[in-house]
Design an enzyme around this catalytic site. Sequence first.
Site, PDB file in Angstrom:
ATOM      1  N   GLU A 169       3.972  -3.692 -16.431  1.00 51.78           N
ATOM      2  CA  GLU A 169       4.206  -2.758 -15.326  1.00 51.78           C
ATOM      3  C   GLU A 169       3.032  -2.787 -14.362  1.00 51.78           C
ATOM      4  OE1 GLU A 169       5.882   1.017 -16.663  1.00 51.78           O
ATOM      5  OE2 GLU A 169       7.624  -0.036 -17.476  1.00 51.78           O
ATOM      6  N   HIS A 208       7.561   2.243 -14.552  1.00 57.01           N
ATOM      7  CA  HIS A 208       7.175   1.700 -13.239  1.00 57.01           C
ATOM      8  C   HIS A 208       8.051   0.514 -12.899  1.00 57.01           C
ATOM      9  CE1 HIS A 208       3.665   3.699 -14.961  1.00 57.01           C
ATOM     10  NE2 HIS A 208       3.264   3.935 -13.730  1.00 57.01           N
ATOM     11  N   ARG A 213       4.506  10.382  -1.583  1.00 57.97           N
ATOM     12  CA  ARG A 213       3.257  10.893  -2.158  1.00 57.97           C
ATOM     13  C   ARG A 213       2.824  12.167  -1.419  1.00 57.97           C
ATOM     14  NH1 ARG A 213       1.148   7.012  -5.562  1.00 57.97           N
ATOM     15  NH2 ARG A 213       1.750   4.840  -5.235  1.00 57.97           N
ATOM     16  N   GLU A 257      -7.675  10.145 -13.219  1.00 61.90           N
ATOM     17  CA  GLU A 257      -7.088   9.187 -14.154  1.00 61.90           C
ATOM     18  C   GLU A 257      -8.038   8.006 -14.320  1.00 61.90           C
ATOM     19  OE1 GLU A 257      -3.854   6.547 -12.802  1.00 61.90           O
ATOM     20  OE2 GLU A 257      -2.873   6.878 -14.728  1.00 61.90           O
ATOM     21  N   TRP A 258      -8.387   7.703 -15.550  1.00 63.65           N
ATOM     22  CA  TRP A 258      -9.156   6.478 -15.795  1.00 63.65           C
ATOM     23  C   TRP A 258      -8.172   5.370 -16.151  1.00 63.65           C
ATOM     24  CZ3 TRP A 258     -12.821   5.316 -20.546  1.00 63.65           C
ATOM     25  CH2 TRP A 258     -13.390   4.032 -20.364  1.00 63.65           C
ATOM     26  N   ARG A 259      -8.080   4.376 -15.271  1.00 68.76           N
ATOM     27  CA  ARG A 259      -7.228   3.207 -15.519  1.00 68.76           C
ATOM     28  C   ARG A 259      -8.051   2.227 -16.356  1.00 68.76           C
ATOM     29  NH1 ARG A 259      -2.969   1.332 -12.311  1.00 68.76           N
ATOM     30  NH2 ARG A 259      -3.450  -0.567 -13.403  1.00 68.76           N
ATOM     31  N   GLN A 285      -1.049   4.603  -1.943  1.00 70.13           N
ATOM     32  CA  GLN A 285      -1.907   5.794  -2.095  1.00 70.13           C
ATOM     33  C   GLN A 285      -2.727   5.977  -0.816  1.00 70.13           C
ATOM     34  OE1 GLN A 285      -4.163   5.022  -5.684  1.00 70.13           O
ATOM     35  NE2 GLN A 285      -2.411   5.407  -7.014  1.00 70.13           N
ATOM     36  N   ARG A 295      -2.654   0.789 -18.318  1.00 70.66           N
ATOM     37  CA  ARG A 295      -1.370   0.393 -17.734  1.00 70.66           C
ATOM     38  C   ARG A 295      -0.948  -0.960 -18.292  1.00 70.66           C
ATOM     39  NH1 ARG A 295       1.102   3.285 -17.122  1.00 70.66           N
ATOM     40  NH2 ARG A 295       0.461   4.480 -15.311  1.00 70.66           N
ATOM     41  N   LYS A 354       6.927  10.432 -16.023  1.00 72.28           N
ATOM     42  CA  LYS A 354       6.480   9.803 -14.777  1.00 72.28           C
ATOM     43  C   LYS A 354       7.353   8.593 -14.431  1.00 72.28           C
ATOM     44  CE  LYS A 354       2.709   7.354 -12.525  1.00 72.28           C
ATOM     45  NZ  LYS A 354       1.574   6.461 -12.693  1.00 72.28           N
ATOM     46  N   SER A 397      -5.133   2.656  -6.956  1.00 73.53           N
ATOM     47  CA  SER A 397      -4.688   1.947  -8.153  1.00 73.53           C
ATOM     48  C   SER A 397      -3.251   1.472  -8.016  1.00 73.53           C
ATOM     49  CB  SER A 397      -4.820   2.864  -9.378  1.00 73.53           C
ATOM     50  OG  SER A 397      -4.020   4.020  -9.219  1.00 73.53           O
TER      51      SER A 397
END
Lengths: 260, 260
Positions: A92, A150, A219, A52-54, A242, A88, A177, A238
Amino acid sequence: MGNTAIGIKVRNITISNESPQVCVPLVSETEEALVAELKNILSRTSLPDLIEWRVDFFADIQKTDSVLSCLKTLRPILKEIPLIFTIRAEEERGEIIPLNHQGKVELLKRVIQSRDVDILDFELLHTESFIKEIREISSEYGVKLILSYHNFDETPSTAFILKKLHESESLGADLAKLAVMPNDKADVLKLLNATLEANAVINIPLITMSMGGYGSLSRMIGSIFGSAVTFAKGDNSSAPGQIPIEELKAVMNIVDRHCK
Amino acid sequence: MGNTAIGIKVRNITISNESPQVCVPLVSETEEALVAELKNILSRTSLPDLIEWRVDFFADIQKTDSVLSCLKTLRPILKEIPLIFTIRAEEERGEIIPLNHQGKVELLKRVIQSRDVDILDFELLHTESFIKEIREISSEYGVKLILSYHNFDETPSTAFILKKLHESESLGADLAKLAVMPNDKADVLKLLNATLEANAVINIPLITMSMGGYGSLSRMIGSIFGSAVTFAKGDNSSAPGQIPIEELKAVMNIVDRHCK
């Protein structure tokens, strides 16, 4: 319906409630740093299934050409790993960016048209007309859509969680999600239970997680309850909770093998 | 009270809701085979914190002297690892043995007096007078007492689970054990949630688990919700869902480190 296998195919992988995929985020601010971050991730012993590219972390986000050029650079390095493109929202806990919602929609359209991304993540908080615009153009170009929610303050009620996941499905998302914050350990169990319930009634793959320290458990074991993607720390994290991809995969391997 | 640390010290370890311990069962039928089984377990890379001898598997269980002599043989091999002595009742899926409840109580008394065991496991299904007899003599000889409940058919209601754990505490147990069978994944979450609730109101360490394949998850993560002991497979397993000690410890290590 009812906990049967529901999956969507993206490049060589299937994102489904039967085969959990691990996604690692890129959060660097420049193209050069993003390339280095991605190469580091791909040189580790455990490889992610998704990246994922944030993009809200990207310094030149207001320069559409810089974003598109960065995608052109990242794409061949990724090879067949699908790329999620995420700006994002500040509401959120995304980074503060110099683009309003309209500006974001314009950028997303150009990104979709480039065909250099596989999946977009867009928040449910956007207006229905923005969501429909993004859904239409992403469908046209074969880009999958995650509609996301979120909450960094609390874990809402099971009814609210189900409502949000239903909302993603009814707005045409390919994936729904939801990431929420637990205030105690019972909240982690609540999120897992809600995921199990949602899986029985929602017909698109779900991506759910409880965040923070306690939430890190979700997770690791969320796939057992029907979460199709889990986010791990590669070079950077991110979101809170995590854990390193090597540890995540070690736990998932053992849990998935026995827990059936 | 209320999820604070509650622990009991046995030899060099503390069994508490803050530091999960791993127990491996011995299920061989003869002294010779038990010695071999124990030596095999102790030669593995992951060592158990506790050993349970499931005496209902012992062929000579009706010969008290054989049981006592076997204990004398096992004790020095165990070194400082505490030993749990368990004659699992036939009503709770123990082996069929040639001893009635009275005969079992007589054997347990002799075993307690030998001072060669550290902990006894005795089922709540026994009469209150038998339980009191065992509690009194075990207290006199410094042997800890687990009062246990097993259900191989289903996961009872949270209220019933709490009632059974309370019952163990009020009958003077040092540890309360409850093992139940899930019929679906939600039952595993129910057992974990009940454990969390019980921990807030019961003042002795709890040992809880959901059994079978789905339940194996609770053996790996139950300590997060307050289960003080988890059972792993050494050479053999004694109940459905036990996983090899190496895998169990690998998961617990990662989960315990992140989930706080």
